[in-house]
Design an enzyme around this catalytic site. Structure first.
Site, mmCIF file in Angstrom:
data_model
loop_
_atom_site.group_PDB
_atom_site.id
_atom_site.type_symbol
_atom_site.label_atom_id
_atom_site.label_comp_id
_atom_site.label_asym_id
_atom_site.label_seq_id
_atom_site.Cartn_x
_atom_site.Cartn_y
_atom_site.Cartn_z
ATOM 1 N N CYS A 21 0.795 -1.236 0.000
ATOM 2 C CA CYS A 21 0.000 0.000 0.000
ATOM 3 C C CYS A 21 0.825 1.282 0.000
ATOM 4 C CB CYS A 21 -0.925 0.016 1.207
ATOM 5 S SG CYS A 21 -1.967 -1.420 1.342
ATOM 6 N N ASP B 144 20.420 3.277 2.438
ATOM 7 C CA ASP B 144 20.174 2.690 3.747
ATOM 8 C C ASP B 144 21.274 3.153 4.695
ATOM 9 O OD1 ASP B 144 18.449 1.271 5.331
ATOM 10 O OD2 ASP B 144 19.312 -0.677 4.911
ATOM 11 N N ILE B 145 21.195 2.704 5.937
ATOM 12 C CA ILE B 145 22.102 3.218 6.953
ATOM 13 C C ILE B 145 23.564 2.912 6.663
ATOM 14 C CG2 ILE B 145 21.937 1.174 8.450
ATOM 15 C CD1 ILE B 145 21.810 3.203 10.830
ATOM 16 N N ARG C 273 15.578 1.405 3.145
ATOM 17 C CA ARG C 273 15.498 0.210 2.306
ATOM 18 C C ARG C 273 14.799 -0.913 3.060
ATOM 19 N NH1 ARG C 273 20.835 -1.435 1.176
ATOM 20 N NH2 ARG C 273 21.128 0.556 0.124
ATOM 21 N N SER C 274 13.755 -0.586 3.800
ATOM 22 C CA SER C 274 12.995 -1.615 4.502
ATOM 23 C C SER C 274 12.232 -2.458 3.494
ATOM 24 C CB SER C 274 12.002 -0.975 5.481
ATOM 25 O OG SER C 274 10.925 -0.386 4.769
#
Length: 349
Positions: A176, A234-235, A211-212
């Site tokens: 979603c 990302d981290i 970047r989950s």
């Protein structure tokens, strides 16, 4: 003094989809039922559950909130009973969609729970079959295939020829929030409607910060599958996503995103980016305005604002939140899942 960029709230974007959802609901065989499962005492999860309930009631959907564990009594541990609640909803023929409010246990166990949800009731599009389709740029599926344990052949996906599903197929479910962000970018003209479907983000450079597996990575893949050059931040690393060019050997080289290592810094990525999307769940994380490309579009997805207050001094357009569009994407998915059943294309349970 306000910056020169436009502040665009999600309301006008959501309005068009609200009308679409209402029209689809009027043709539904019955009111679709969504079960929300709240298994944590976390404030953001409780807020989202109440927000979902309110939107469903306003639009005419049947919403049932089931609380388990700490969310129910406060005495049991976080997540206690959530798997049982998912299984019960899976087996209830009156339930069309299931939504679980994450995070609960942490990435690994939450990922397991996402696979427990039946793909026929997965309104969030987090089941591996839907993620597989997304990452392989497979946009249409036969709902019967969701009953098998395997994944569809990439070779069977074929070349994308348009938005309408081929005979015997329906549109695949897309997560979603990433879908809501794409719809926002379509609304503001980042997508070029003159270009063929499937390539309308061609020529755009986009940075996605986060970047989950729920937001950042699927969003980067969606954008690259639509032709954009995407920097996924990302981290501890930055990756570049681009679309593999079409070839006659479709079995081996289906036109979908490819991931490359990237040695650029975040500052260098932002300087090139027409669009910046940030979804970092930390109040103290801010994208530096001075690093932004003049005239870019900025989209904040995090609960806390990931952009500095002067973001509109550089950005031509700033969208501070996408939640109202996200909930409508969820309800579109719910209606689509109900169609899987009512069309007779879903196997009997």
């Amino acid at each position: 003094m306000a910056g020169k960029g436009l502040l665009l709230k999600a309301d006008p974007i959501a309005a068009a989809f609200r009308d679409e959802v209402k029209a689809s609901l009027s043709n539904a065989p019955r009111r679709p039922r969504l079960v929300g499962i709240l298994a944590t005492s976390s404030s953001p999860s409780k807020f989202y559950a109440e927000f979902t309930k309110k939107q469903c009631e306003e639009l005419g959907f049947d919403f049932v909130l089931k609380k388990t564990g700490a969310a129910d009594t406060g005495d049991l541990g976080e997540g206690e009973g959530v798997e049982e609640a998912i299984i019960e909803a899976n087996e209830d023929p009156n339930v069309d969609g299931i939504m679980v409010y994450y995070p609960i246990f942490g990435a690994q166990q939450d990922h397991y729970l996402q696979q427990v949800v039946s793909p026929y009731k997965d309104v969030e599009g987090l089941h591996f079959k839907f993620h597989y389709n997304l990452y392989h740029n497979i946009r249409f599926i036969d709902p019967q295939s969701l009953a098998s344990s395997g994944v569809p052949s990439v070779a069977s996906a074929g070349v994308i020829k348009g938005e309408e599903p081929p005979a015997g197929t329906v549109k695949s479910i897309i997560p979603c929030t990433p879908l809501a962000i794409v719809k926002c970018l379509e609304h503001v003209g980042v997508y070029n409607k003159i270009l063929p479907y499937g390539d309308r983000a061609y020529g755009r450079t986009i940075t996605v910060v986060n970047r989950s597996e729920v937001v950042g990575r699927p969003l980067a893949a969606l954008l690259a599958n639509d032709g954009a050059r995407v920097f996924s931040v990302d981290i501890d690393s930055i990756q570049e996503y681009t679309k593999r060019p079409r070839t006659s050997v479709e079995r081996l080289y289906h036109p979908r995103h490819v991931v490359h290592p990237c040695n650029a810094t975040l500052q260098e990525c932002l300087a090139l980016s027409d669009v910046v999307v940030s979804a970092v769940p930390a109040a103290d994380y801010k994208v530096k305005t001075e690093w932004l490309k003049d005239g870019c579009v900025c989209v904040n997805v995090a609960a806390d604002k990931n952009f500095e207050n002067d973001v509109r001094d550089k950005a031509s357009l700033y969208i501070p939140a996408v939640g109202k569009v996200t909930i409508l994407m969820l309800l579109r998915n719910l209606l689509r899942l109900q169609q899987y059943t009512s069309s007779g294309r879903r196997p009997a349970s």
